[in-house]
Design an enzyme around this catalytic site. Structure first.
Site, PDB file in Angstrom:
ATOM      1  N   CYS A   1       0.830  -1.213   0.000  1.00 12.68           N
ATOM      2  CA  CYS A   1       0.000   0.000   0.000  1.00 12.68           C
ATOM      3  C   CYS A   1       0.865   1.263   0.000  1.00 12.68           C
ATOM      4  CB  CYS A   1      -0.915  -0.034   1.223  1.00 12.68           C
ATOM      5  SG  CYS A   1      -1.882   1.468   1.463  1.00 12.68           S
TER       6      CYS A   1
ATOM      7  N   CYS B   1      -0.177   3.952   2.565  1.00  9.99           N
ATOM      8  CA  CYS B   1       0.184   3.511   3.914  1.00  9.99           C
ATOM      9  C   CYS B   1       1.644   3.846   4.211  1.00  9.99           C
ATOM     10  CB  CYS B   1      -0.031   2.005   4.064  1.00  9.99           C
ATOM     11  SG  CYS B   1      -1.736   1.470   3.809  1.00  9.99           S
TER      12      CYS B   1
END
Length: 84
Positions: free
Chosen positions: A10, A13
């Site tokens: 991600c 993230c």
């Protein structure tokens, strides 16, 4: 407690990780934990995580709030509001 639902793949993230470190140092009385949704999918399902990053605020064992996406202001505001 703030649970950071994340994944190694991600991008947002990874981008938000320094912010999480900053918030953890700003709120030393709050526990911050990171959960990889690929490693613990049943936990992500339990907290109804459908998009990441997702931040679940837990107090006394119960979910009290959630922030989905990269939004430092919203997360910080909810931590400040809920930590009393």
């Amino acid at each position: 407690m703030v649970v950071d639902f994340t994944a190694t793949w991600c991008g947002p993230c990874k981008f938000f990780e320094p912010t999480m470190i900053e918030l953890a140092s700003k709120f030393p009385d709050v526990i911050f934990v990171k959960i990889d949704v690929d490693e613990l999918p049943e936990l992500a399902n339990e907290f109804r995580v459908t998009a990441i990053p997702a931040f679940v605020l837990i107090k006394e064992g119960k979910e009290i709030d959630k922030v989905v996406g990269v939004n430092k202001e919203a997360l910080q505001m909810k931590i400040e509001k809920r930590r009393l």
